[in-house]
Motif scaffolding. Structure first.
Motif, PDB file in Angstrom:
ATOM      1  N   ILE A   1      73.315  38.560  35.119  1.00  0.00           N
ATOM      2  CA  ILE A   1      72.524  37.469  34.163  1.00  0.00           C
ATOM      3  C   ILE A   1      71.819  37.788  33.407  1.00  0.00           C
ATOM      4  O   ILE A   1      71.370  36.957  32.244  1.00  0.00           O
ATOM      5  CB  ILE A   1      73.063  36.219  34.977  1.00  0.00           C
ATOM      6  CG1 ILE A   1      71.952  36.185  36.029  1.00  0.00           C
ATOM      7  CG2 ILE A   1      74.520  35.437  35.639  1.00  0.00           C
ATOM      8  CD1 ILE A   1      71.295  35.078  36.523  1.00  0.00           C
ATOM      9  N   LEU A   2      71.176  38.707  34.338  1.00  0.00           N
ATOM     10  CA  LEU A   2      69.618  38.927  33.485  1.00  0.00           C
ATOM     11  C   LEU A   2      69.548  39.777  32.390  1.00  0.00           C
ATOM     12  O   LEU A   2      69.954  40.944  32.696  1.00  0.00           O
ATOM     13  CB  LEU A   2      68.610  39.807  34.485  1.00  0.00           C
ATOM     14  CG  LEU A   2      66.928  39.977  34.503  1.00  0.00           C
ATOM     15  CD1 LEU A   2      66.285  38.136  33.521  1.00  0.00           C
ATOM     16  CD2 LEU A   2      66.501  40.032  35.682  1.00  0.00           C
ATOM     17  N   PRO A   3      68.943  39.136  31.637  1.00  0.00           N
ATOM     18  CA  PRO A   3      69.339  40.833  30.363  1.00  0.00           C
ATOM     19  C   PRO A   3      68.753  41.972  30.012  1.00  0.00           C
ATOM     20  O   PRO A   3      67.787  41.624  30.787  1.00  0.00           O
ATOM     21  CB  PRO A   3      68.780  39.433  28.623  1.00  0.00           C
ATOM     22  CG  PRO A   3      68.550  38.263  29.496  1.00  0.00           C
ATOM     23  CD  PRO A   3      68.449  38.226  31.257  1.00  0.00           C
TER      24      PRO A   3
ATOM     25  N   ASP B   1      74.866  29.100  44.130  1.00  0.00           N
ATOM     26  CA  ASP B   1      75.708  28.192  42.905  1.00  0.00           C
ATOM     27  C   ASP B   1      73.937  28.655  41.747  1.00  0.00           C
ATOM     28  O   ASP B   1      72.949  29.224  43.156  1.00  0.00           O
ATOM     29  CB  ASP B   1      74.690  26.581  42.505  1.00  0.00           C
ATOM     30  CG  ASP B   1      76.058  25.548  42.545  1.00  0.00           C
ATOM     31  OD1 ASP B   1      77.289  26.452  43.511  1.00  0.00           O
ATOM     32  OD2 ASP B   1      75.595  25.016  43.497  1.00  0.00           O
ATOM     33  N   ILE B   2      74.455  29.544  40.747  1.00  0.00           N
ATOM     34  CA  ILE B   2      73.673  30.233  40.656  1.00  0.00           C
ATOM     35  C   ILE B   2      72.909  30.440  38.973  1.00  0.00           C
ATOM     36  O   ILE B   2      73.989  29.903  37.931  1.00  0.00           O
ATOM     37  CB  ILE B   2      74.035  32.439  40.496  1.00  0.00           C
ATOM     38  CG1 ILE B   2      74.399  32.609  41.700  1.00  0.00           C
ATOM     39  CG2 ILE B   2      72.516  32.927  38.994  1.00  0.00           C
ATOM     40  CD1 ILE B   2      73.737  32.487  42.472  1.00  0.00           C
ATOM     41  N   TYR B   3      71.621  29.689  38.933  1.00  0.00           N
ATOM     42  CA  TYR B   3      71.137  29.496  37.484  1.00  0.00           C
ATOM     43  C   TYR B   3      70.555  29.996  37.148  1.00  0.00           C
ATOM     44  O   TYR B   3      69.407  31.056  37.554  1.00  0.00           O
ATOM     45  CB  TYR B   3      70.828  27.610  37.800  1.00  0.00           C
ATOM     46  CG  TYR B   3      71.299  26.901  38.596  1.00  0.00           C
ATOM     47  CD1 TYR B   3      71.836  25.880  37.657  1.00  0.00           C
ATOM     48  CD2 TYR B   3      71.510  26.935  39.509  1.00  0.00           C
ATOM     49  CE1 TYR B   3      72.707  24.570  37.739  1.00  0.00           C
ATOM     50  CE2 TYR B   3      72.249  25.622  40.227  1.00  0.00           C
ATOM     51  CZ  TYR B   3      72.800  25.002  39.657  1.00  0.00           C
ATOM     52  OH  TYR B   3      73.320  23.795  39.759  1.00  0.00           O
ATOM     53  N   ILE B   4      70.400  30.231  35.601  1.00  0.00           N
ATOM     54  CA  ILE B   4      69.240  30.858  35.236  1.00  0.00           C
ATOM     55  C   ILE B   4      68.479  30.122  33.357  1.00  0.00           C
ATOM     56  O   ILE B   4      69.668  29.580  33.197  1.00  0.00           O
ATOM     57  CB  ILE B   4      69.714  32.160  34.399  1.00  0.00           C
ATOM     58  CG1 ILE B   4      68.357  33.079  33.931  1.00  0.00           C
ATOM     59  CG2 ILE B   4      71.015  31.776  33.385  1.00  0.00           C
ATOM     60  CD1 ILE B   4      68.944  34.069  33.678  1.00  0.00           C
ATOM     61  N   GLY B   5      67.371  30.521  33.636  1.00  0.00           N
ATOM     62  CA  GLY B   5      66.885  29.738  32.174  1.00  0.00           C
ATOM     63  C   GLY B   5      65.244  30.544  31.649  1.00  0.00           C
ATOM     64  O   GLY B   5      64.887  31.506  32.341  1.00  0.00           O
ATOM     65  N   GLU B   6      64.978  29.780  30.621  1.00  0.00           N
ATOM     66  CA  GLU B   6      63.824  30.853  30.182  1.00  0.00           C
ATOM     67  C   GLU B   6      62.205  30.403  30.890  1.00  0.00           C
ATOM     68  O   GLU B   6      62.357  28.295  31.047  1.00  0.00           O
ATOM     69  CB  GLU B   6      64.107  30.452  28.738  1.00  0.00           C
ATOM     70  CG  GLU B   6      64.970  30.585  28.003  1.00  0.00           C
ATOM     71  CD  GLU B   6      64.988  30.079  27.064  1.00  0.00           C
ATOM     72  OE1 GLU B   6      64.072  29.711  26.570  1.00  0.00           O
ATOM     73  OE2 GLU B   6      65.384  30.683  26.088  1.00  0.00           O
ATOM     74  N   ASN B   7      61.899  30.892  31.510  1.00  0.00           N
ATOM     75  CA  ASN B   7      60.511  30.963  31.672  1.00  0.00           C
ATOM     76  C   ASN B   7      59.100  29.312  30.598  1.00  0.00           C
ATOM     77  O   ASN B   7      59.346  29.814  29.621  1.00  0.00           O
ATOM     78  CB  ASN B   7      59.777  32.156  31.932  1.00  0.00           C
ATOM     79  CG  ASN B   7      58.011  31.328  32.554  1.00  0.00           C
ATOM     80  OD1 ASN B   7      57.782  30.735  32.969  1.00  0.00           O
ATOM     81  ND2 ASN B   7      57.479  31.958  32.176  1.00  0.00           N
ATOM     82  N   ARG B   8      59.008  28.578  31.326  1.00  0.00           N
ATOM     83  CA  ARG B   8      58.681  27.821  30.577  1.00  0.00           C
ATOM     84  C   ARG B   8      57.109  27.485  31.044  1.00  0.00           C
ATOM     85  O   ARG B   8      56.580  26.693  30.714  1.00  0.00           O
ATOM     86  CB  ARG B   8      58.691  26.316  30.260  1.00  0.00           C
ATOM     87  CG  ARG B   8      60.263  27.018  29.118  1.00  0.00           C
ATOM     88  CD  ARG B   8      60.355  26.984  28.075  1.00  0.00           C
ATOM     89  NE  ARG B   8      60.881  27.310  26.964  1.00  0.00           N
ATOM     90  CZ  ARG B   8      61.197  25.959  26.390  1.00  0.00           C
ATOM     91  NH1 ARG B   8      61.252  25.107  26.595  1.00  0.00           N
ATOM     92  NH2 ARG B   8      63.174  27.016  25.125  1.00  0.00           N
TER      93      ARG B   8
END
Length: 233
Positions: A7-9, A59-66
């Motif tokens: 999942i990590l680009p 459960d696996i989630y991914i999002g942009e660091n803010r």
């Protein structure tokens, strides 16, 4: 899903955290947040990966660091370390995994429930240093991660353009033959990959640079100028 590499680009970095859901605030339409973790507040990473353990699976989630916000402290071996809530933009649920935390991080978690990871694009996992004292007390490794994502020639050009002078407090600090000045992104790099231009950067002294990142979103240059004028009356 076998590992974070699914999942990590490619060429991206992430902080991955394991949680049972405590303080994990999910908001698919806005800003999510997780934890309060001992992380370096100045360290750069592109994404946040959440390994959420539930009674029905992981459960696996991914999002942009803010960015981060300080909340409390943790005591380790008699020392207190600040804890930071991690904010996440564009959170996405990636599905479930039967892998445990250690397998999901390809053995890189080393007992930590929070670990920095990188996808080198070479098919080989690479972990960034699990921070303890290093992330809090020493900048060397953190700076290496941040600088690798920035164009050094462009930042140096910006500093020369500003005459190595802080554009907030207008102070020029020189020790020996070296100017003490940072290059600050007006729009933080963690908002996403993009082409950076000279006008996207500004020179700040270390104090004003630190102040800029004490809030999410970061203080604007006009706000920094006002803060600096109040400090240096």
């Amino acid at each position: 899903m076998d590992s974070y590499l699914d999942i990590l680009p490619s060429e991206a970095t992430a902080v991955a955290v394991k949680t049972e859901g405590r303080n994990f605030d999910i908001n698919f339409d806005g800003i999510s947040s997780t934890g309060c973790w001992v992380v370096s507040k100045d360290r750069f990473y592109d994404y946040v990966i959440v390994f959420h353990e539930t009674e029905f699976g992981n459960d696996i989630y991914i999002g942009e660091n803010r960015g981060n916000r300080p909340e409390g402290t943790t005591t380790r071996q008699g020392k207190e370390y600040p804890r930071y809530r991690i904010f996440i933009g564009n959170l996405t649920f990636k599905g479930k995994t039967e892998k445990n935390w250690t397998s999901f991080t390809l053995g890189k978690s080393e007992g930590y429930e929070r670990i920095y990871l990188e996808n080198t694009g070479l098919g080989e996992p690479k972990s960034l240093e699990p921070d303890s004292e290093e992330a809090i007390e020493g900048y060397k490794k953190d700076t290496k991660v941040m600088v690798s994502k920035r164009d050094r020639k462009l930042t140096e050009k910006r500093k020369r353009h500003d005459n190595y002078t802080c554009q907030a407090c207008l102070k020029q600090i020189k020790v020996g033959n070296k100017y003490i000045i940072d290059c600050h992104h007006l729009e933080p790099v963690h908002l996403g990959a993009r082409t950076t231009h000279l006008e996207d950067l500004i020179s700040l002294c270390p104090t004003c640079h630190r102040i800029a990142h004490t809030r999410v979103p970061v203080y604007s240059l006009d706000e920094l100028k006002q803060i600096a004028s109040d400090i240096y009356i």
